[in-house]
Design an enzyme around this catalytic site. Structure first.
Site, PDB file in Angstrom:
ATOM      1  N   SER A 199      -0.904  -5.821   4.884  1.00  0.00           N
ATOM      2  CA  SER A 199      -2.033  -4.949   4.565  1.00  0.00           C
ATOM      3  C   SER A 199      -2.088  -4.750   3.054  1.00  0.00           C
ATOM      4  O   SER A 199      -1.072  -4.913   2.363  1.00  0.00           O
ATOM      5  CB  SER A 199      -1.850  -3.581   5.247  1.00  0.00           C
ATOM      6  OG  SER A 199      -2.805  -2.647   4.789  1.00  0.00           O
ATOM      7  N   TYR A 201       3.124   4.186   6.892  1.00  0.00           N
ATOM      8  CA  TYR A 201       2.461   2.919   7.205  1.00  0.00           C
ATOM      9  C   TYR A 201       2.672   1.917   6.076  1.00  0.00           C
ATOM     10  O   TYR A 201       3.021   0.755   6.314  1.00  0.00           O
ATOM     11  CB  TYR A 201       0.972   3.155   7.446  1.00  0.00           C
ATOM     12  CG  TYR A 201       0.189   1.885   7.694  1.00  0.00           C
ATOM     13  CD1 TYR A 201       0.345   1.177   8.874  1.00  0.00           C
ATOM     14  CD2 TYR A 201      -0.717   1.406   6.744  1.00  0.00           C
ATOM     15  CE1 TYR A 201      -0.368   0.013   9.103  1.00  0.00           C
ATOM     16  CE2 TYR A 201      -1.441   0.242   6.962  1.00  0.00           C
ATOM     17  CZ  TYR A 201      -1.264  -0.450   8.147  1.00  0.00           C
ATOM     18  OH  TYR A 201      -1.970  -1.599   8.370  1.00  0.00           O
TER      19      TYR A 201
END
Length: 246
Positions: free
Chosen positions: A143, A158
């Site tokens: 990501s 995250y």
């Protein structure tokens, strides 16, 4: 590009929706044979039907990537069906964003189990086969949050899992050179998937979909990396919506 995809056997985790589903359709249309893993077997079965109806080849296995035996069964089952494994796409992931001070311990544990251990279990399942055949390609979906931690702070845990995915991928790239294994990190920005549904903080969830682009944009990036000649190793693709600032 498609000539280096046609005939390849590709295992995809998190294949029941989003990037995994889009990649499965795109790669199967380009002639790949796909082994699909996800927890929602009913959705996988429908995806297999759709791919088969379009002339492609696919098999599906109910897979929870936090279960090492289940990940191994996905890889082994795909090999039984198609005879080999050329590419692994470690796509399964979750994103229950919240601030550390909210103390969402269960969410932290789940992200570590899915986003980090799931990637390791996938690599562990395919590595013996790829070493034996002296070829292969491991693609790990990270990501843009694996490049930076947003200033508003809700992404710390995250982001840490996606930083870990990038570190694992780079370490594996170096280790796997004797076995002729290619490695790619795909780092998407805001994408229209089901990931935001798991966001714990409602204010964060509300802002995520405003600039998101379709998952098939990432599917095309994955196909680009796979489709390069075998002597080319595309190590990372970072892809944001044009409107995304961070």
């Amino acid at each position: 590009m498609e000539n280096n995809i046609n005939g390849k056997v590709i295992v995809i985790t998190g294949a029941s929706s989003g990037i995994g589903e889009a990649a499965a359709k795109d790669l199967a249309a380009k002639g790949a044979l796909v082994g699909l893993g996800a927890r929602r077997k009913d959705r996988l079965d429908k995806l297999v039907e759709e791919i088969t109806a379009a002339g492609g080849k696919a098999v599906a296995f109910e897979t929870d990537v936090t279960d090492r035996a289940a990940v191994q069964a996905l890889v082994d089952g795909t090999i039984r069906a198609f005879g080999k494994v050329d590419v692994l796409i470690n796509n399964a992931g979750i994103m229950p964003l919240s601030r550390i001070e909210e103390l969402q311990y269960d969410d932290w544990d789940r992200m570590i189990d899915v986003n980090i251990k799931g990637v390791l279990y996938g690599i562990g399942a395919v590595l013996p086969y790829m070493k034996a055949q002296q070829s292969g390609h491991v693609i790990n979906v990270a990501s843009v949050a694996g490049w930076r931690v947003p200033l508003n702070g809700e992404s710390a845990i995250y982001s840490s899992t996606k930083f870990a995915v990038r570190a694992i991928s780079e370490g594996f790239r170096q280790e796997s050179k004797p076995y002729n294994i290619r490695t790619t990190i795909i780092s998407p920005g805001a994408i229209k998937t089901e990931l935001p549904h798991a966001v714990t903080n409602p204010d964060i969830k509300a802002g995520l979909g405003r600039i998101a682009i379709p998952a098939d944009a990432i599917a095309r990036a994955i196909a680009y990396a796979i489709g390069q000649p075998d002597e080319y190793d595309v190590n990372e693709i970072l892809l944001r919506p044009t409107a995304q600032v961070s």
